[in-house]
Design a protein around this motif. Structure first.
Motif, short mmCIF file in Angstrom:
data_model
loop_
_atom_site.label_atom_id
_atom_site.label_comp_id
_atom_site.label_asym_id
_atom_site.label_seq_id
_atom_site.Cartn_x
_atom_site.Cartn_y
_atom_site.Cartn_z
N ALA B 52 0.76 -1.29 0.17
CA ALA B 52 -0.41 -0.03 0.04
C ALA B 52 0.79 1.43 0.28
CB ALA B 52 -0.95 0.06 1.24
N ALA B 54 0.93 5.24 1.20
CA ALA B 54 0.48 6.05 1.82
C ALA B 54 0.95 7.37 2.04
CB ALA B 54 0.48 6.05 3.44
N SER B 55 0.77 8.74 1.90
CA SER B 55 0.93 9.84 2.03
C SER B 55 0.07 10.18 3.85
CB SER B 55 0.37 11.16 0.66
OG SER B 55 1.19 12.40 0.91
N GLY B 56 1.23 10.63 4.43
CA GLY B 56 0.98 11.09 5.47
C GLY B 56 0.19 10.13 6.09
N ASP B 57 -1.37 10.44 6.43
CA ASP B 57 -2.08 9.38 8.00
C ASP B 57 -2.54 9.07 6.53
OD1 ASP B 57 -3.91 11.05 7.11
OD2 ASP B 57 -4.42 11.30 9.94
N ILE B 59 -4.08 6.03 3.03
CA ILE B 59 -3.53 5.81 1.80
C ILE B 59 -4.09 6.40 1.15
CG2 ILE B 59 -4.44 3.02 0.64
CD1 ILE B 59 -2.54 2.51 3.26
N VAL B 60 -2.97 6.44 -0.62
CA VAL B 60 -3.60 7.21 -1.29
C VAL B 60 -3.08 5.53 -2.34
CG1 VAL B 60 -2.53 9.13 -1.28
CG2 VAL B 60 -0.88 7.00 -1.58
N LEU B 61 -3.72 5.81 -3.72
CA LEU B 61 -4.40 4.72 -4.08
C LEU B 61 -3.54 5.24 -5.62
CD1 LEU B 61 -8.28 4.63 -4.52
CD2 LEU B 61 -6.70 3.64 -3.30
N ALA B 73 5.08 6.28 1.69
CA ALA B 73 5.36 5.48 1.82
C ALA B 73 5.18 4.53 1.90
CB ALA B 73 4.93 5.57 3.44
N LEU B 75 4.09 0.47 2.29
CA LEU B 75 3.29 -0.47 2.88
C LEU B 75 3.43 -1.69 2.65
CD1 LEU B 75 1.10 2.56 4.64
CD2 LEU B 75 4.23 2.21 4.90
#
Lengths: 146, 81, 146, 81
Positions: B52, B54-57, B59-61, B73, B75
Motif C-alpha cells: 500500500a 501512504a501519504s501522511g496518515d 492511504i493513496v491509490l 511511504a 507499506l
C-alpha cells in the motif's frame, strides 16, 4: 498513546477511567513466543509507519465502541526490540456485559493485526532473521498497475 | 519532479535503506511513480505489487495523482500483534 | 486461592508463572455495576459454599486446559461486601495463540457463573435487597422427590 | 437420626439462619430428609425443589442414603461472576 518504545503497562490502561456502568472487562495481551513455525526465536523487532498506524488504531477503537456497544476500547502496540515474554500488544475493553467486552476485544486485536502498518522481524537462535509474512493492506487491487 | 520514497518492513531490507529521493521523468499518477521506481530498482518490483502507498496518515491509490515534492511511504503486508 | 475476602489482584495472577510458549493472554474481569434490571445498585454481597466452590473452580481450570489447549488457566472470585466498580471475578488464560486463550477465558467465566455455588445479594439505593436469580445446579432432576 | 442442614443464598434468608439441626424420624434418603425438613419448615418447601444438596465438597443426589450425624448443605440456584 498507541505505539510505545517502552514496555507496555496494563495498569496504566486499567486506570484510565472509572466505569460504573461497565460490568465486563476483557483484556488481551500478545506476548513474544520462543518459537514460530518450528524455528527457535530469540527476539523480535516491531516497526511501524506511525502516522497511519496511530490513525487506524484510533479509528478501530471508535468503530468497536459503536459496533459492540463497548464504551471503553483501548489498544496499544509496542515497537522496537522485544525479548521472549515481552508484551507486544494490549487491548482493553469495557462493556455493560461480558459478551460485548469479549467480542470487542477480539475484533480489535484481529483488526490491528490485519490492517495496521506494523511489521514483525524475527531473529532466530541460528543468527538469521526474517520478516513475518503479513496481510496486504492495498485497497486498490482492482486498479493495480504496479 | 522530485519524490521521496520511504521504505518499511521488508521493503527497507530490499531497498538497503529507509528512504530514497528520486527525480521522476514522466509520472502523473502513483502507479507511474511506482513503475519508474521499479525501473530504477528492479529488486523492489515484486514486493511493490504488495505494497500500500501512504501519504501522511492516509492511504493513496495507484490511480491518484502525485505532486512534486511528495513523500510516499511504501507499506508491505503488515504483521502486528 | 479461588475465593477471596480481600480485593482481587490481577498483578498477582499475571505474575504466577513464566510462559515462553504462550503468545496469547486473555483476561476477563467482572466488576460490580451501578444498576441491574433497571434498579440502582449501591453494593453487593457475594457468599459461597466454599468446599464445593473451590473444588469446582479447580476442576473448571483443569478441564479448560485440556479442552482448549491453554496451559495456564486461573479463575478467582471475591466474596463478602463489594462496592460499585469492585472486581468480583478475574479469569486469566494463556495459550500459544489468541483464539484458544479467548475461548478458554470465556468458557471458564460462563462455567463459574452457571455451576459454582456462589450467590449474589444486591443492595439497592432504596434500602431494599434481593438475591439475584441464578442457575439451578441440581443434577438429579430426573429423580426428584422434593 | 440427627442431621444438620446448612443454608446458603436465599435459603439462609428464608430459613432465618445459617443452619438448623433436626432429629429426623423416618428418613432413609436425602429426598426423605428434605421432605421432613419441608414438613417442619413449610416456608422452605418451594425453594428446596431448586436446591442442590452437598456433603463436603461433593453433590449428593436425592436418591442417596443419609447417615446419622451428616451435614447437608442446601444450595439454591447460583449467580456468581
Amino acid at each position: 498513546m498507541y505505539l510505545s518504545e517502552a514496555p507496555l503497562s496494563l495498569d496504566a490502561l486499567l486506570a484510565e477511567r472509572e466505569h460504573p456502568d461497565c460490568g465486563g472487562l476483557a483484556i488481551f495481551g500478545g506476548a513474544v513466543r520462543d518459537h514460530h513455525q518450528g524455528r527457535a526465536v530469540s527476539r523480535l523487532r516491531y516497526t511501524a509507519y506511525a502516522p497511519l498506524a496511530e490513525r487506524r488504531m484510533r479509528d478501530i477503537e471508535a468503530i468497536a465502541r459503536d459496533k459492540f456497544g463497548a464504551p471503553y476500547c483501548r489498544v496499544v502496540h509496542r515497537v522496537g526490540l522485544l525479548e521472549i515474554g515481552d508484551v507486544a500488544i494490549y487491548c482493553v475493553t469495557r462493556a455493560p456485559h461480558r459478551a460485548e467486552a469479549f467480542a470487542a476485544c477480539r475484533w480489535i486485536v484481529d483488526e490491528v493485526k490485519h490492517t495496521v502498518p506494523i511489521w514483525k522481524e524475527e531473529f532466530y537462535a541460528d543468527g538469521t532473521s526474517a520478516f513475518v509474512q503479513g496481510c496486504c493492506i492495498r485497497n486498490d487491487l482492482e486498479h493495480s498497475h504496479a | 519532479m522530485n519524490i521521496r520514497f520511504e521504505f518499511f518492513g521488508v521493503m527497507q531490507r530490499l531497498a538497503g535503506g529507509a528512504a530514497l529521493e528520486v527525480e521522476l521523468k514522466r509520472s502523473v499518477t502513483i502507479a507511474d511513480a511506482l513503475d519508474e521506481l521499479a525501473a530504477l530498482r528492479p529488486e523492489l518490483r515484486l514486493e511493490l505489487t504488495r505494497c500500500a502507498v501512504a501519504s501522511g496518515d492516509a492511504i493513496v491509490l495507484r490511480r491518484d495523482g502525485i505532486a512534486d515534492g511528495s513523500t510516499l511511504a511504501l507499506l508491505p503486508p503488515v504483521a502486528g500483534g
